[in-house]
Motif scaffolding. Sequence first.
Motif, PDB file in Angstrom:
ATOM      1  N   GLY A  43       0.717  -1.104  -0.159  1.00  0.00           N
ATOM      2  CA  GLY A  43      -0.104  -0.065   0.025  1.00  0.00           C
ATOM      3  C   GLY A  43       0.964   1.177  -0.028  1.00  0.00           C
ATOM      4  O   GLY A  43       0.705   2.356  -0.847  1.00  0.00           O
ATOM      5  N   THR A  44       1.911   0.924   0.609  1.00  0.00           N
ATOM      6  CA  THR A  44       2.719   2.219   0.790  1.00  0.00           C
ATOM      7  C   THR A  44       3.320   2.863  -0.761  1.00  0.00           C
ATOM      8  O   THR A  44       3.550   3.932  -0.985  1.00  0.00           O
ATOM      9  CB  THR A  44       3.984   2.361   1.782  1.00  0.00           C
ATOM     10  N   ASP A  45       3.461   1.969  -1.526  1.00  0.00           N
ATOM     11  CA  ASP A  45       4.167   2.124  -2.915  1.00  0.00           C
ATOM     12  C   ASP A  45       2.907   2.694  -3.618  1.00  0.00           C
ATOM     13  O   ASP A  45       3.258   3.769  -4.604  1.00  0.00           O
ATOM     14  CB  ASP A  45       4.632   0.953  -3.538  1.00  0.00           C
ATOM     15  N   ALA A  46       1.657   2.320  -3.471  1.00  0.00           N
ATOM     16  CA  ALA A  46       0.606   2.980  -4.126  1.00  0.00           C
ATOM     17  C   ALA A  46       0.294   4.363  -3.648  1.00  0.00           C
ATOM     18  O   ALA A  46      -0.044   5.174  -4.402  1.00  0.00           O
ATOM     19  CB  ALA A  46      -0.709   1.997  -3.886  1.00  0.00           C
ATOM     20  N   VAL A  47       0.422   4.785  -2.328  1.00  0.00           N
ATOM     21  CA  VAL A  47       0.369   6.077  -2.153  1.00  0.00           C
ATOM     22  C   VAL A  47       1.378   6.933  -2.546  1.00  0.00           C
ATOM     23  O   VAL A  47       1.169   8.104  -2.901  1.00  0.00           O
ATOM     24  CB  VAL A  47       0.667   5.961  -0.353  1.00  0.00           C
ATOM     25  N   GLU A  48       2.737   6.444  -2.326  1.00  0.00           N
ATOM     26  CA  GLU A  48       3.762   7.142  -3.412  1.00  0.00           C
ATOM     27  C   GLU A  48       3.441   7.427  -4.757  1.00  0.00           C
ATOM     28  O   GLU A  48       3.555   8.661  -5.402  1.00  0.00           O
ATOM     29  CB  GLU A  48       4.941   6.353  -3.528  1.00  0.00           C
ATOM     30  N   ALA A  49       2.847   6.436  -5.515  1.00  0.00           N
ATOM     31  CA  ALA A  49       2.113   6.661  -6.758  1.00  0.00           C
ATOM     32  C   ALA A  49       1.224   7.752  -7.042  1.00  0.00           C
ATOM     33  O   ALA A  49       1.150   8.621  -7.777  1.00  0.00           O
ATOM     34  CB  ALA A  49       1.719   5.246  -7.442  1.00  0.00           C
ATOM     35  N   ALA A  50       0.057   7.815  -5.859  1.00  0.00           N
ATOM     36  CA  ALA A  50      -0.944   8.843  -5.820  1.00  0.00           C
ATOM     37  C   ALA A  50      -0.143  10.085  -5.692  1.00  0.00           C
ATOM     38  O   ALA A  50      -0.681  11.003  -6.320  1.00  0.00           O
ATOM     39  CB  ALA A  50      -1.884   8.230  -4.729  1.00  0.00           C
ATOM     40  N   LEU A  51       0.718  10.325  -4.780  1.00  0.00           N
ATOM     41  CA  LEU A  51       1.207  11.633  -4.558  1.00  0.00           C
ATOM     42  C   LEU A  51       2.043  12.006  -5.886  1.00  0.00           C
ATOM     43  O   LEU A  51       2.098  13.184  -6.371  1.00  0.00           O
ATOM     44  CB  LEU A  51       2.300  11.466  -3.378  1.00  0.00           C
ATOM     45  N   THR A  52       2.612  11.181  -6.567  1.00  0.00           N
ATOM     46  CA  THR A  52       3.427  11.769  -7.745  1.00  0.00           C
ATOM     47  C   THR A  52       2.232  11.867  -8.860  1.00  0.00           C
ATOM     48  O   THR A  52       2.739  12.963  -9.801  1.00  0.00           O
ATOM     49  CB  THR A  52       4.323  10.355  -8.404  1.00  0.00           C
ATOM     50  N   LEU A  53       1.232  11.134  -8.794  1.00  0.00           N
ATOM     51  CA  LEU A  53       0.290  11.385 -10.069  1.00  0.00           C
ATOM     52  C   LEU A  53      -0.299  12.905  -9.810  1.00  0.00           C
ATOM     53  O   LEU A  53      -0.365  13.661 -10.727  1.00  0.00           O
ATOM     54  CB  LEU A  53      -0.841  10.406  -9.766  1.00  0.00           C
ATOM     55  N   VAL A  54      -0.647  13.106  -8.478  1.00  0.00           N
ATOM     56  CA  VAL A  54      -1.449  14.626  -8.350  1.00  0.00           C
ATOM     57  C   VAL A  54      -0.427  15.655  -8.346  1.00  0.00           C
ATOM     58  O   VAL A  54      -0.757  16.776  -8.879  1.00  0.00           O
ATOM     59  CB  VAL A  54      -2.205  14.489  -6.970  1.00  0.00           C
ATOM     60  N   ARG A  55       1.000  15.629  -8.090  1.00  0.00           N
ATOM     61  CA  ARG A  55       1.973  16.625  -8.463  1.00  0.00           C
ATOM     62  C   ARG A  55       2.089  16.697  -9.685  1.00  0.00           C
ATOM     63  O   ARG A  55       2.283  18.126 -10.036  1.00  0.00           O
ATOM     64  CB  ARG A  55       3.186  16.140  -7.531  1.00  0.00           C
ATOM     65  N   ALA A 110       9.285   7.134   2.228  1.00  0.00           N
ATOM     66  CA  ALA A 110       9.417   8.439   2.280  1.00  0.00           C
ATOM     67  C   ALA A 110       8.192   9.322   2.286  1.00  0.00           C
ATOM     68  O   ALA A 110       7.717  10.178   3.018  1.00  0.00           O
ATOM     69  CB  ALA A 110      10.557   9.070   1.829  1.00  0.00           C
ATOM     70  N   GLY A 111       7.420   9.476   0.981  1.00  0.00           N
ATOM     71  CA  GLY A 111       6.375  10.256   0.847  1.00  0.00           C
ATOM     72  C   GLY A 111       5.039   9.952   1.636  1.00  0.00           C
ATOM     73  O   GLY A 111       4.367  10.734   2.461  1.00  0.00           O
ATOM     74  N   ALA A 112       4.695   8.628   1.976  1.00  0.00           N
ATOM     75  CA  ALA A 112       3.779   8.010   2.795  1.00  0.00           C
ATOM     76  C   ALA A 112       3.946   8.282   4.054  1.00  0.00           C
ATOM     77  O   ALA A 112       3.015   8.856   5.041  1.00  0.00           O
ATOM     78  CB  ALA A 112       3.577   6.467   2.565  1.00  0.00           C
ATOM     79  N   LEU A 113       5.254   8.004   4.637  1.00  0.00           N
ATOM     80  CA  LEU A 113       5.426   8.510   6.075  1.00  0.00           C
ATOM     81  C   LEU A 113       5.477   9.870   6.235  1.00  0.00           C
ATOM     82  O   LEU A 113       4.960  10.339   7.284  1.00  0.00           O
ATOM     83  CB  LEU A 113       6.886   7.862   6.138  1.00  0.00           C
ATOM     84  N   ALA A 114       5.698  10.821   5.317  1.00  0.00           N
ATOM     85  CA  ALA A 114       5.722  12.240   5.233  1.00  0.00           C
ATOM     86  C   ALA A 114       4.163  12.761   5.635  1.00  0.00           C
ATOM     87  O   ALA A 114       3.823  13.638   6.200  1.00  0.00           O
ATOM     88  CB  ALA A 114       6.389  12.943   4.232  1.00  0.00           C
ATOM     89  N   ALA A 115       3.095  12.102   4.898  1.00  0.00           N
ATOM     90  CA  ALA A 115       2.034  12.219   5.064  1.00  0.00           C
ATOM     91  C   ALA A 115       1.087  11.783   6.207  1.00  0.00           C
ATOM     92  O   ALA A 115       0.063  11.960   6.630  1.00  0.00           O
ATOM     93  CB  ALA A 115       1.277  11.827   3.705  1.00  0.00           C
ATOM     94  N   SER A 116       1.817  10.846   7.137  1.00  0.00           N
ATOM     95  CA  SER A 116       1.240  10.205   8.224  1.00  0.00           C
ATOM     96  C   SER A 116       1.243  11.142   9.315  1.00  0.00           C
ATOM     97  O   SER A 116       2.175  11.940   9.565  1.00  0.00           O
ATOM     98  CB  SER A 116       2.075   8.979   8.596  1.00  0.00           C
ATOM     99  N   GLY A 117       0.722  10.748  10.535  1.00  0.00           N
ATOM    100  CA  GLY A 117       0.593  11.657  11.514  1.00  0.00           C
ATOM    101  C   GLY A 117       1.713  11.508  12.403  1.00  0.00           C
ATOM    102  O   GLY A 117       2.551  10.378  12.542  1.00  0.00           O
ATOM    103  N   GLY A 118       2.273  12.622  13.199  1.00  0.00           N
ATOM    104  CA  GLY A 118       3.640  12.559  13.893  1.00  0.00           C
ATOM    105  C   GLY A 118       4.783  12.579  13.032  1.00  0.00           C
ATOM    106  O   GLY A 118       5.591  13.032  13.621  1.00  0.00           O
ATOM    107  N   ALA A 119       4.622  12.787  11.617  1.00  0.00           N
ATOM    108  CA  ALA A 119       5.925  12.928  10.904  1.00  0.00           C
ATOM    109  C   ALA A 119       6.159  14.506  10.702  1.00  0.00           C
ATOM    110  O   ALA A 119       5.305  15.188  10.764  1.00  0.00           O
ATOM    111  CB  ALA A 119       5.701  12.436   9.436  1.00  0.00           C
ATOM    112  N   SER A 120       7.270  14.661  10.718  1.00  0.00           N
ATOM    113  CA  SER A 120       7.531  16.242  10.251  1.00  0.00           C
ATOM    114  C   SER A 120       8.129  16.320   8.897  1.00  0.00           C
ATOM    115  O   SER A 120       9.275  15.829   8.560  1.00  0.00           O
ATOM    116  CB  SER A 120       8.780  16.970  11.187  1.00  0.00           C
TER     117      SER A 120
END
Length: 569
Positions: A125-137, A157-167
């Motif tokens: 799932g985390t790779d799919a999140v990365e793909a979604a972020l790349t897509l919309v950008r 990296a990208g999926a973790l950045a979007a998660s709560g608690g990440a900076s």
Amino acid sequence: MALSAVSDDGGATQGILRRQALRESAARTYARALPIVPVRARGMTIEGADGRRYLDCLSGAGALALGHNHPVVLEAIRAVLDSEAPLQVLDLATPVKDAFTDELFATLPPGLAAGARVQFCGPAGTDAVEAALTLVRIATGRDGLLAFSGAYHGMTAGALAASGGASAAGVTRLPFPYGYRCPFGVGGERGAELSARWAEKLLDDPKGGAPDPAGMILEPVQGEGGVIPAPDGWLRRMREITEARSIPLIADEVQTGVGRTGAFWAVDHSGTVPDVMVLSKAIGGGLPLAVVVYREELDVWPPGAHAGTFRGNQLAMAAGTATLAYVRVNHLAQRAAVVGRRMLERLRRFAAGRPQIGEVRGRGLMIGLELVAPEAGPTAEAGAIAEAGVGAEAGQAGSAARVGLAAALGPVAYADWEGAPGGTSPYGESTIEMAPDEVTPCEGAWLTGTEGGGARGTLSEDARQVLGGGAPYPGVTRTAAPPADPALAAAVQQECLRRGLIVELGGRHDAVIRLLPPLTITDEQTEAVLDRLADALDAAIRTSGTRSRSGELPTAAGPFAPPFAGNRH
């Protein structure tokens, strides 16, 4: 098909566990809390190398919609193996992939399915999140991202950045409507409304500081965040806000999809049609598979903008096709709604006399119990609110008022996400009405023995004034919850394991007991899960030295008998 017996005196099991501890990474997680060695599994039952059997309410973190080794999944896998078809084909077209895409599109929200595009990703799932972020950008030409507190989107990296608690630079964190611990201190409909207004005002404020967003990503139910369902009306409001500003809305349905919440996709409850859906876990029938489905107008990225070696997993696609079809044809999403509602009702009755269970919540077969330390009183935030809210009036009212106020500061946002009577708000959550002198379990725990007195189930006059409209203490909120109790949650997990029940922990402090049974759970298994969980909760509470409202845990009554008359759940 019954599981055959396994003979092991425990020596082999302990040896395997010792070697795992010596050779595997310190980052391993589930293996620490669940020291078992599974050797066979069927449906909801796992058998360990030592012969012990467990009811599995973890389900591969929600990946096993049909449980372990379901016949239709095994048949689909065998058919591919027997056909001598290639097992890994990158992104080439195959009959297996074509059939999977047909079945997937047949389940999507109609507003998205028409003209949708799908990107097959690396098998997580985390790779799919990365793909979604790349897509919309790429599609928007913007780099910013709107995400929510408490979220979990993966470990890359990208999926973790979007998660709560990440900076992370470029990610604007918005408040998620968490009624029990409302970030605005009000909870319920009002808390969801303020969350939506916060997002709207921030986006329209030229000095708000939010980078221009390429998209907004959210979970319809926050899973790892503590099983927190987003109110349907709030989801619709997020759709309105993003659509009006040409911001793509990304729904992360990695864990909530394929019937888990009582609808095929969790966004179906609200009628929300996102621009992008991130899908994984159950769509592969228990094997690794992840995809992004999105509106065709976003399909402007160049070849190779997102790629991965294992995005052509044919066994997973075959297993996924069989799973999606079985869930759809057999109406398992509807059954998940019915069974989940029944489990929530019984768990709430059980929790009513045990203030250590701060809240029972969930949707469908995605259920959580947040465990708290009621003897600690409200959180530090509550104390600050009380200090600011009562001022000199509390001192004038005397100690009874102060004790009444402490009793009043308890969780009241008991949203019934399955639609029990209570009236539907503009934000879609059906709430249970409370009279001014009614109390929640945690409120009742703090009330016992107060100078204000009053019978069990009622508040003192001073506390009633606080609850009944603000006077004489304007500004005081009711939603300050006691602190989370991760130690109690860990103890409950171990007591469950001793009783042959596997559960997961989640939430901000790992203080939420999470139930993710397969959609194929039988009525008999449902009762067994509830009985074992109730027994484990009582054992852990007793061992921890805490007590129920009545002072002692009931022993004569059945595990889900109402502990006192007049409970409202």
